[in-house]
Motif scaffolding. Sequence first.
Motif, PDB file in Angstrom:
ATOM      1  N   ARG A  73       0.707  -1.108   0.161  1.00  0.00           N
ATOM      2  CA  ARG A  73       0.060   0.091   0.046  1.00  0.00           C
ATOM      3  C   ARG A  73       0.796   1.219   0.083  1.00  0.00           C
ATOM      4  O   ARG A  73       0.456   2.248  -0.704  1.00  0.00           O
ATOM      5  CB  ARG A  73      -1.106  -0.075   1.122  1.00  0.00           C
ATOM      6  N   ARG A  74       2.057   1.126   0.883  1.00  0.00           N
ATOM      7  CA  ARG A  74       2.865   2.439   0.850  1.00  0.00           C
ATOM      8  C   ARG A  74       3.603   2.712  -0.589  1.00  0.00           C
ATOM      9  O   ARG A  74       3.453   3.787  -1.003  1.00  0.00           O
ATOM     10  CB  ARG A  74       4.002   2.152   1.895  1.00  0.00           C
ATOM     11  N   LYS A  75       3.969   1.721  -1.052  1.00  0.00           N
ATOM     12  CA  LYS A  75       4.527   1.811  -2.333  1.00  0.00           C
ATOM     13  C   LYS A  75       3.427   2.164  -3.612  1.00  0.00           C
ATOM     14  O   LYS A  75       3.900   3.100  -4.395  1.00  0.00           O
ATOM     15  CB  LYS A  75       5.228   0.254  -2.653  1.00  0.00           C
ATOM     16  N   ALA A  76       2.394   1.603  -3.340  1.00  0.00           N
ATOM     17  CA  ALA A  76       1.155   2.009  -4.444  1.00  0.00           C
ATOM     18  C   ALA A  76       0.924   3.461  -4.188  1.00  0.00           C
ATOM     19  O   ALA A  76       0.942   4.579  -5.260  1.00  0.00           O
ATOM     20  CB  ALA A  76       0.047   1.305  -4.137  1.00  0.00           C
ATOM     21  N   PHE A  77       0.997   3.993  -2.957  1.00  0.00           N
ATOM     22  CA  PHE A  77       0.473   5.312  -2.744  1.00  0.00           C
ATOM     23  C   PHE A  77       1.686   6.479  -3.228  1.00  0.00           C
ATOM     24  O   PHE A  77       1.335   7.495  -3.830  1.00  0.00           O
ATOM     25  CB  PHE A  77       0.126   5.780  -1.161  1.00  0.00           C
ATOM     26  N   ARG A  78       2.872   5.764  -3.037  1.00  0.00           N
ATOM     27  CA  ARG A  78       4.056   6.517  -3.348  1.00  0.00           C
ATOM     28  C   ARG A  78       4.118   6.731  -4.851  1.00  0.00           C
ATOM     29  O   ARG A  78       4.427   8.004  -5.448  1.00  0.00           O
ATOM     30  CB  ARG A  78       5.337   5.875  -2.776  1.00  0.00           C
ATOM     31  N   ILE A  79       3.780   5.562  -5.842  1.00  0.00           N
ATOM     32  CA  ILE A  79       3.631   5.967  -7.236  1.00  0.00           C
ATOM     33  C   ILE A  79       2.751   6.864  -7.540  1.00  0.00           C
ATOM     34  O   ILE A  79       3.012   7.796  -8.303  1.00  0.00           O
ATOM     35  CB  ILE A  79       3.444   4.485  -7.698  1.00  0.00           C
ATOM     36  N   SER A 115      -4.566  11.242  10.187  1.00  0.00           N
ATOM     37  CA  SER A 115      -5.675  11.542   9.268  1.00  0.00           C
ATOM     38  C   SER A 115      -5.690  11.146   7.745  1.00  0.00           C
ATOM     39  O   SER A 115      -6.019  10.489   7.030  1.00  0.00           O
ATOM     40  CB  SER A 115      -6.488  12.781   9.412  1.00  0.00           C
ATOM     41  N   LEU A 116      -4.300  12.026   7.359  1.00  0.00           N
ATOM     42  CA  LEU A 116      -3.909  11.785   6.051  1.00  0.00           C
ATOM     43  C   LEU A 116      -3.245  10.375   5.811  1.00  0.00           C
ATOM     44  O   LEU A 116      -3.439  10.000   4.759  1.00  0.00           O
ATOM     45  CB  LEU A 116      -2.895  12.924   5.882  1.00  0.00           C
ATOM     46  N   HIS A 117      -2.552   9.795   6.769  1.00  0.00           N
ATOM     47  CA  HIS A 117      -2.270   8.702   6.527  1.00  0.00           C
ATOM     48  C   HIS A 117      -3.283   7.429   6.421  1.00  0.00           C
ATOM     49  O   HIS A 117      -3.155   6.850   5.419  1.00  0.00           O
ATOM     50  CB  HIS A 117      -1.366   8.048   7.954  1.00  0.00           C
ATOM     51  N   GLU A 118      -4.473   7.523   6.861  1.00  0.00           N
ATOM     52  CA  GLU A 118      -5.642   6.690   6.646  1.00  0.00           C
ATOM     53  C   GLU A 118      -6.184   6.797   5.251  1.00  0.00           C
ATOM     54  O   GLU A 118      -6.636   5.957   4.729  1.00  0.00           O
ATOM     55  CB  GLU A 118      -6.613   7.168   8.083  1.00  0.00           C
ATOM     56  N   SER A 119      -6.048   8.077   4.987  1.00  0.00           N
ATOM     57  CA  SER A 119      -6.900   8.580   3.523  1.00  0.00           C
ATOM     58  C   SER A 119      -5.673   7.743   2.452  1.00  0.00           C
ATOM     59  O   SER A 119      -6.519   7.529   1.472  1.00  0.00           O
ATOM     60  CB  SER A 119      -6.896  10.144   3.341  1.00  0.00           C
ATOM     61  N   SER A 120      -4.341   8.130   2.840  1.00  0.00           N
ATOM     62  CA  SER A 120      -3.492   7.384   2.077  1.00  0.00           C
ATOM     63  C   SER A 120      -3.631   5.862   1.836  1.00  0.00           C
ATOM     64  O   SER A 120      -3.545   5.569   0.688  1.00  0.00           O
ATOM     65  CB  SER A 120      -1.916   7.803   2.309  1.00  0.00           C
TER      66      SER A 120
END
Length: 135
Positions: A73-79, A115-120
Amino acid sequence: MTRIDAAAAMNALLKSRPDAGGRANSTATVPVGAKVPDDRTAHAKVVSQANPLIELQVLQRIRTIAPDDPQRRRKAFRIFMESVLLNQLGRSLWGDPEFNQLVDKVVQQIEDDPSLHESSLMAAEILIEHSCAME
């Protein structure tokens, strides 16, 4: 190649948002009876409004992330963030070594805000779902 001033780039991006969190300003009025989209709908709309070629590239890159990768999920959001920043700041930054540092800083700041982390994470799930639907 254009050099990046991380503070100026972040400031420009944030100024283009309704507020620092990228959410609608809480003092804004919504007409009675208007349908207000939830976060999943809003994130899906952002993805669907992207340039089709960029959207395809983003989803293809996300699809290459191993399903069992604990950082998927972190990698997908970073892309995704990488594509958003390139779109906002200019595609000429692609390949600039400082651009990757900027993306890392932006993602880290998002992760540091609960909050932003949950949205990401929600956005990442949607991106992963869309990339899997391409198969």
